[in-house]
Design an enzyme around this catalytic site. Sequence first.
Site, PDB file in Angstrom:
ATOM      1  N   ASP A 492       0.762  -1.274   0.150  1.00 45.59           N
ATOM      2  CA  ASP A 492       0.038  -0.227  -0.113  1.00 45.59           C
ATOM      3  C   ASP A 492       1.003   1.224   0.020  1.00 45.59           C
ATOM      4  O   ASP A 492       2.060   1.106   0.188  1.00 45.59           O
ATOM      5  CB  ASP A 492      -1.003  -0.209   1.343  1.00 45.59           C
ATOM      6  CG  ASP A 492      -1.717   1.234   1.314  1.00 45.59           C
ATOM      7  OD1 ASP A 492      -2.226   1.692   0.253  1.00 45.59           O
ATOM      8  OD2 ASP A 492      -1.985   1.888   2.420  1.00 45.59           O
ATOM      9  N   ASP A 691      -1.559  -0.941   5.950  1.00 46.50           N
ATOM     10  CA  ASP A 691      -1.510  -0.759   7.758  1.00 46.50           C
ATOM     11  C   ASP A 691      -2.985  -0.291   7.781  1.00 46.50           C
ATOM     12  O   ASP A 691      -3.419   0.069   8.849  1.00 46.50           O
ATOM     13  CB  ASP A 691      -0.614   0.515   7.728  1.00 46.50           C
ATOM     14  CG  ASP A 691      -1.295   1.880   6.978  1.00 46.50           C
ATOM     15  OD1 ASP A 691      -1.791   1.837   5.975  1.00 46.50           O
ATOM     16  OD2 ASP A 691      -1.118   3.047   7.450  1.00 46.50           O
ATOM     17  N   ASP A 695      -6.873  -2.724   3.599  1.00 45.34           N
ATOM     18  CA  ASP A 695      -5.802  -3.524   3.342  1.00 45.34           C
ATOM     19  C   ASP A 695      -5.994  -5.021   3.925  1.00 45.34           C
ATOM     20  O   ASP A 695      -5.525  -6.056   3.459  1.00 45.34           O
ATOM     21  CB  ASP A 695      -4.437  -3.270   3.661  1.00 45.34           C
ATOM     22  CG  ASP A 695      -3.946  -1.819   3.174  1.00 45.34           C
ATOM     23  OD1 ASP A 695      -4.282  -1.858   2.106  1.00 45.34           O
ATOM     24  OD2 ASP A 695      -3.459  -0.875   3.697  1.00 45.34           O
TER      25      ASP A 695
END
Length: 804
Positions: A492, A691, A695
Site C-alpha cells: 500500500d 496498514d 488492506d
Amino acid sequence: MSMHGPGDRHAHGADAGGGHGSCCHGPGHRHAPHHHHDAHGGDGASGALDPVCGMRVDPAASKHRAEHGGRTHHFCSARCRERFLAAPARYLAPRQQPAPPAPPGAVYLCPMHPDVRQDHPGTCPICGMALEPEMPGLDEEENPELRDFRRRFWTTLPLSLATLVLAMSGQHWPALPHAARSWIELALSAPVVLWAGGPFFVRCAQSIRNRSPNMWTLIGIGVAAAFGYSTAATIAPELFPASFREHGRVGVYFEAAAVIVSLTLLGQLLELRARAKTSAAIKALLGLAPKTARRLRDDGGEEDVELGHVHVGDRLRVRPGEKVPVDGVVLEGRSNVDESMLTGEPVAVEKAPGARVIGATLNGNGSLLIRAEKVGSATVLAQIVQLVAQAQRSRAPMQRLADKVAYWFVLAVLAAAAATFVVWGLSGPEPSWTYAVLNAVSVLIIACPCALGLATPMSIMVATGRAARAGVLFRDAEAVENLRRIDTLMVDKTGTLTEGRPAFRAARPAAGFDEDELLRLAASLDQGSEHPLAEAIVAEARRRGLALQPAEAFESVAGLGVRGRVGGRATAVGNPALMRESGVDVAPWAEPADALRRDGASAMFVAVDGALAGLIAVADPIKASTPEAIRALRQAGLRIVMATGDGIATAQAVARRLGIDEVHGEVRPQDKIALVQRLRAEGRRVAMAGDGINDAPALAGADVGIAMGTGTDVAMASAQVTLVRGDLRGIARARALSGATVANMKQNLAFAFLYNALGVPIAAGVLYPAFGLLLSPMLAALAMSLSSVSVVANALRLGRRGAG
C-alpha cells in the site's frame, strides 16, 4: 479543476465530521466515545468537569454553562453544552464501570505439542515433557521442573559416581566379597533409579498407556531392564545359568542404570535452562509495563491503583518521567512521549488533547491527563506479547512431519532393541545373554528421539524471540517458514511507503509577498482548523518561528477551504472553487499547481484582500527508511507492486521516486484482493504489506500478510507478520531470519536423523565382529544427552544473528 490530485485522500476543507471547520476539542476528540466522568460536574480545587467530554473547565472563565436539576454545569464549548441540553439524563446517569475481567487462569501447554493444553501443571501425554505456562509472568519463579530435576541430580550424583567406581574397580578389592559388592551397588543405585529416575518411569508408563511411544518409553524400558536384571541377579543369582557369571558372580549393571539416570537428568537440566532463555523476549516486553497507575476519583482526588484495577473510561494522571499505564487518549496537558520502546523511533512524539498514547511508553517533561481506552489484554503491548507467545508455541509444517517420523521411529527402535537382544542372546559370545541385555539397553537409550522432537520447536522459539527484539512479530511458525519463499511484495502507499500524515512541501509566493509572509498568513487562518493539511501548514510556520495572529470571522467552507480575517486582512486558503467564489483569478497559476500535483502534492491557493498571494503545497512524505527498504527488497530478488486507493497521478509520483515499476492506483479493497489472487494464479508467492482496514482482505488473502505496527488493529489481526516500527526494512530482515530459521531447523533435523542412523547400529553391535567395539549403556546415555544439547545450542545461535 480540483485543488487535489484525483486520489488525494484529504480534500482541504472537506468537512467529514468536522473537516477543516472548527471544533471545540483538539484533534481526534470528536471521534472519542463519551465517558461520564463526574456526572454532577463537581467543582474541585482545579475546576469543574464537563459532563459531556470529561475535560476540566475553569468555572470562572467558561462562558458555557447550563442549569439542570438545581445544579449548574460547566462546559468546555457550546457544542458540548448543546449535546448536554439535548439529552441531560444521558450525561448525568451514574457512571457504570464494567468490572475488570477476571484474570484468566494459567494455561499450561507442551513446548513440543502446543495443542496439549490444561489448567494445571503436568506432563504431556504425547511426549512426556513437563507442561509450561503459556504466558510466562514477569515475576514468575524458576521453572519447577528445572528446580526439581536439579535437586534430584545433585542429590544422587554422588551415589551414581560411587556405584560407577565400585563397579569399575571392585574386583581389585579382595577384602570385599563378590556378593557383598552386588548388594552395595544395589543399595547405592536404588535411590538414583527409583527416586531420581521416578519421573522417567511415570512418563514411560504414560506413553504406553496413551499409545504414544516417545523418548521416555525408550529411557524407561532401558533403565528398568538394566536395573531389574541386576536386581534379580543380586537377589537370586542361583536362577541364572553359569554362562551369566563373571569373576565369580552374575554380572550386574547397576552403574549403567544409575549413570543413565544421572546423564539424562543432566541433559534435561541443560535443555530446560536453554529453553528458559526463549522466554526472555516475552519477559522483556512484560517488563515495559508499569505496575501502577494514578487514577482521578470523581471527587477530584487522586489515588495509586494496581494496573489490573484500571477500567476503560478511567481518568489517569501521567506525571513527568512516568510510563503511560494503558492505551488511551489525552484529555488535558501537553508533553513529548518517547515511544521508542515499542516503535523503535528515537524521536519523542508530541502529545496534546485528543492524541492517542500507548501503554508502557515514557512520558517526557509535561503532565498528561488521559482517559483509559484499552486495558489488560486489549493494549498494544499485551497484543504484542500475545503474538510473540503464540508464535513461539505454534508448530511449523516441518515439525508435523518430524512428529510423524518420531512416532514410527520409536516403534522401530523397540523392534531393533528386541532383535538385538534375541540375536546376541542366541548367537553372541559368552556370556551371550549378558551382552544381549547390555546391547539392547544401549539401543533403547541412544535412540531416544528427544533431539528429533526439539529440532524445530527450539529454532522457532529462538527465532521469534529474536525477531521480536528487532521489531518483527510473527503470528505463527508457519509464517516463519513461509516468508522466505515469497517472490512478490505488494505494498500500500499511505502509511506503508509514506508517513501517512501530510507535511509541508513548498510555498510559492506571488509578487508582493515573500515565502514567510505567505506561510504566516495561511497558518494564522488555519489555526482554527483541524484538517490534516491545515495542521501541516501550521506546524511548518511554528517550526520557522513565525508569529501567528488570531483569526477573526473564521469560516470553514465544506469541500472548499477556509476564510476569515488575519490582522484585519481578508484571507482565504483553499481550492480553485473557493478562489472563484472569492473573486480571485487563479488561471495564471494553474500549471504550477498541476506540476505540484503530478509530483504527489496537494496544492492550496492563498488569497489576501481579494488578490492571489501564492500557492502552498502539502504532501504525504515518503518515510526516510522506504528508499533503502525498496532497494534491499529488490536486491533480494523481490518484485515490488504498489496498489493504493490514492489517485494514479499521486501513486505514480511516489513510484517514480522509489523506482517501483508496477503501480495500481484508485484501487478499492476488493480490487486489492483480486490483484493478490491474480498474482498467485500466475504462480507468484505473494506477500502483502499494508496498514489500513482497507488492506485487511488482501493481507488475509496473501501467502504472507505483513501489517505495519503503526496501522489499524484490523490490519494487524489479518496479517501473519507485524512490523512494530512500521519500517519496511523489517521485511528484508524478517525474510533473512526466516531463511536462517528454516536452515537451522533442517540442520537440527539432519543431525538428529544422522545421529540415530549411526548410533543405533553401533549400539546394536555391528562394529563388534570387525573391531571388537561395543557401546556401553553409559556412553549411549551420554551421547543421547549431548545430542539434545547440541540441537538446543544450534538453535540458540539464531538468537545471536544480526536481525535488528
